[in-house]
Design an enzyme around this catalytic site. Structure first.
Site, PDB file in Angstrom:
ATOM      1  N   ASP A 271      11.523   0.688  -5.296  1.00 53.10           N
ATOM      2  CA  ASP A 271      10.796   0.164  -4.667  1.00 53.10           C
ATOM      3  C   ASP A 271       9.916   0.546  -4.167  1.00 53.10           C
ATOM      4  O   ASP A 271       9.486   2.167  -4.391  1.00 53.10           O
ATOM      5  CB  ASP A 271      11.560   0.429  -3.660  1.00 53.10           C
ATOM      6  CG  ASP A 271      11.051   0.403  -1.669  1.00 53.10           C
ATOM      7  OD1 ASP A 271      10.028  -0.386  -1.641  1.00 53.10           O
ATOM      8  OD2 ASP A 271      11.378   0.185  -0.645  1.00 53.10           O
ATOM      9  N   ASP A 332      10.257  -5.426   5.011  1.00 49.62           N
ATOM     10  CA  ASP A 332      11.542  -5.492   5.786  1.00 49.62           C
ATOM     11  C   ASP A 332      11.466  -6.039   6.887  1.00 49.62           C
ATOM     12  O   ASP A 332      11.114  -6.485   8.302  1.00 49.62           O
ATOM     13  CB  ASP A 332      11.237  -3.735   6.093  1.00 49.62           C
ATOM     14  CG  ASP A 332      11.395  -2.696   5.171  1.00 49.62           C
ATOM     15  OD1 ASP A 332      11.139  -2.990   4.233  1.00 49.62           O
ATOM     16  OD2 ASP A 332      11.671  -1.790   5.153  1.00 49.62           O
TER      17      ASP A 332
HETATM   18  C1  GAL Z   1      11.279  -0.402   1.731  1.00 44.86           C
HETATM   19  C2  GAL Z   1      12.291  -1.083   1.842  1.00 44.86           C
HETATM   20  C3  GAL Z   1      13.621  -0.839   2.539  1.00 44.86           C
HETATM   21  C4  GAL Z   1      14.283   0.448   2.472  1.00 44.86           C
HETATM   22  C5  GAL Z   1      13.101   1.474   2.585  1.00 44.86           C
HETATM   23  C6  GAL Z   1      14.434   2.612   2.259  1.00 44.86           C
HETATM   24  O1  GAL Z   1       9.973   0.028   1.449  1.00 44.86           O
HETATM   25  O2  GAL Z   1      11.825  -2.741   1.459  1.00 44.86           O
HETATM   26  O3  GAL Z   1      14.389  -2.195   1.746  1.00 44.86           O
HETATM   27  O4  GAL Z   1      15.318   0.280   1.094  1.00 44.86           O
HETATM   28  O5  GAL Z   1      11.993   1.331   1.706  1.00 44.86           O
HETATM   29  O6  GAL Z   1      13.322   3.897   2.551  1.00 44.86           O
END
Ligand code: GAL
Length: 510
Positions: A271, A332
């Protein structure tokens, strides 16, 4: 290296020939190194270093999330300094920050991404900033990685984030694995148990990353999951911090890949998070992903590589080249119809990018989390299946209603999602609130979905069903081609049609 340079520059500025230039205003007010105790978690502002040359000045911030951040257009006037900071996202405008000198302290006020920052700094030694510099992380040259042979159909499994966020531990993950088996979800095809953000602890003196106290033994957890015929996934970031502020892989990419492989990890979600403040161009982002893709392949373990950089920079066109098996197409998802529909109907990923080995990831499912009706959850599953998206569950499998279990194990929706041809479906036609979508299936079959995006029940003429009656996936109702189908508000009628539906009737003899 940069630290050494900075210290040297600071020293020079203080004494070009031993003394300050006579025209330097009294405003050496900010010159030097300022340290911040008790920095807020985000962005973890640790130090400010400013070098004044007469009326000119340069400076940097040091933060846990972004390392050294230059102060742009630094202006000093009396006891006030202003400067600009580029936001983490290269797509947003820089923000203006202010520093006030206040006795022996400085007060810094600014905004980085969504976070308002206010901090009080005190003088410290220039060498102190070395502690806050990031380790070196030279990016590889771009080149195409070989296919890792995994994910011939979209990955199916579960992830902790949508329901638990970072409130996760070893016991919960084991219970989820047990529930995956007991509920029949494993046998329906869901295999990956993915630990999302929140498992990470600190690095030891050798740089090896350890799980936090909530995960006492990752290898034992992997063994537990594997013993149930399931696979274990984990999460990291190419930046120094993950989105929830845990330790990322920056500067330790190959080392972390080896750690994951040694634990028996089968899937990595990677990520971007704080990496977006460091990898500023599309090329750098791509290289940062390739760096992990290569590191995973070098371990010799088959690890599905799931890219998460929110669908930027046409990731579908290069996701496979960096070793990726899937790439997120959006920011998200939330557990609401509006959020799910925005992603699901947007076709953020391009159909031609996806296929066996590499998939458009529309984000993890919200089915069963309580924010949508059953009809809306049916739409959620159908949209993901028609677009060949990974089906990564996001609910608490330990406490799942029978209705939700029935939705998640629906054989037709799973068969569509997992179809071996691996072609992504697309919108066929739109009439008022109704959208018809179609996905070509292996052997000449076809999936057809009629979505009702309106908030009232609507009737559609099933004109896309080929030549023979077809069974609707959720109701089991048999529908004759060209007949009326009634679809609930925000609901869907879904059909998996075999090749016989589309065989042309034999030409009549003349
Ligand atoms: C976001 C991601 C989510 C989750 C989250 C965790 O950037 O898109 O799916 O993984 O971080 O902190």
């Amino acid at each position: 290296m940069k630290a050494a340079l900075l210290v040297a520059v600071a020293a020079l500025a203080l004494s070009p020939g031993g003394a300050r230039a006579p025209d330097a205003p009294a405003a050496a007010a900010f010159d030097g190194t300022w340290l911040f105790d008790g920095a807020s978690d985000y962005p973890g502002l640790r130090a400010v270093q400013i070098t004044q040359y007469g009326s000119e000045a340069t400076g940097e911030l040091f933060s846990d999330w972004y390392g050294m951040v230059p102060m742009r257009s630094l202006q000093i006037s009396g006891d006030t300094a202003t400067f600009q900071v580029e936001t983490p996202s290269p797509h947003d405008a820089p923000t203006t920050w202010t520093i006030h000198r206040d006795g022996d302290a400085i007060r810094v006020t600014g905004k980085i991404w969504y976070q308002h920052v206010e901090a009080e700094g005190h003088p410290g030694p220039a060498a102190a900033v070395a502690r806050f510099l990031l380790p070196p992380n030279p990016l590889p040259r771009l080149h195409k990685l070989p296919d890792n042979g995994l994910a011939r159909t979209p990955p199916m499994g579960w992830s902790s984030w949508n329901h638990f966020a970072d409130k996760i531990d070893d016991t919960t993950i084991r219970q989820i694995a047990d529930a995956m088996v007991a509920s029949g979800l494993r046998d329906a095809g869901y295999r990956y148990i993915n630990i999302d953000d929140g498992w990470q602890g600190e690095r030891d003196a050798d740089g090896v990353l350890h799980a936090n106290a909530r995960f006492p033994d990752m290898k034992a957890l992997a063994d537990y999951v594997h013993a149930r015929g399931l696979k274990l996934g984990i999460y990291s970031s190419p930046g120094p911090r993950t989105c929830a502020g845990y330790t990322g892989s920056y500067g330790h990419v190959a080392q972390d890949a080896k750690t994951f492989a040694a634990w028996g990890i089968d899937y990595l979600k990677y990520d971007l998070c704080s990496g977006e403040g460091i990898f500023r161009t599309a090329g750098e982002v791509k290289a940062a992903y390739q760096q992990m893709g290569e590191a995973l392949q070098a371990t010799g373990r088959g690890i599905v590589f799931s890219l998460c950089q929110y669908g930027r920079d046409a990731v579908g066109t290069w996701g496979r080249d960096v070793g990726g098996n899937s790439w997120r197409t959006s920011s998200d998802i939330e557990d609401s119809y509006a959020s799910m529909a925005k992603i699901g109907f947007a076709t953020g990923g391009q159909a031609q990018d996806a296929g066996p080995g590499g998939w458009n990831d529309l984000d993890m499912l919200e089915v069963g989390n309580g924010g949508m009706s059953l009809d809306e959850y049916r739409t959620h599953l159908a949209l993901w299946a028609i677009q060949a998206a990974p089906l990564i569950l996001g609910n608490d499998l330990r406490h799942m209603s029978a209705e939700i279990r029935v939705l998640l194990t629906n054989r037709t929706v799973i068969a569509i999602d997992q179809d071996a041809l691996g072609r992504v479906g697309q919108r066929l036609h739109v009439a008022g609130p109704i959208e018809a979508w179609s996905r070509p299936l292996a052997g000449g079959g076809r999936a057809i979905a009629y979505f009702n995006r309106g908030d009232k029940r609507a009737v559609v003429i099933a004109s896309d069903l080929g030549g023979s009656p077809a069974r609707e996936a959720w109701t089991g109702q048999v529908v004759a081609p060209g007949s009326n189908v009634s679809i609930p508000a925000h609901g869907v009628a879904l059909f998996r049609l075999n090749p016989a539906h589309f065989q042309k009737p034999a030409a009549r003899p003349a």
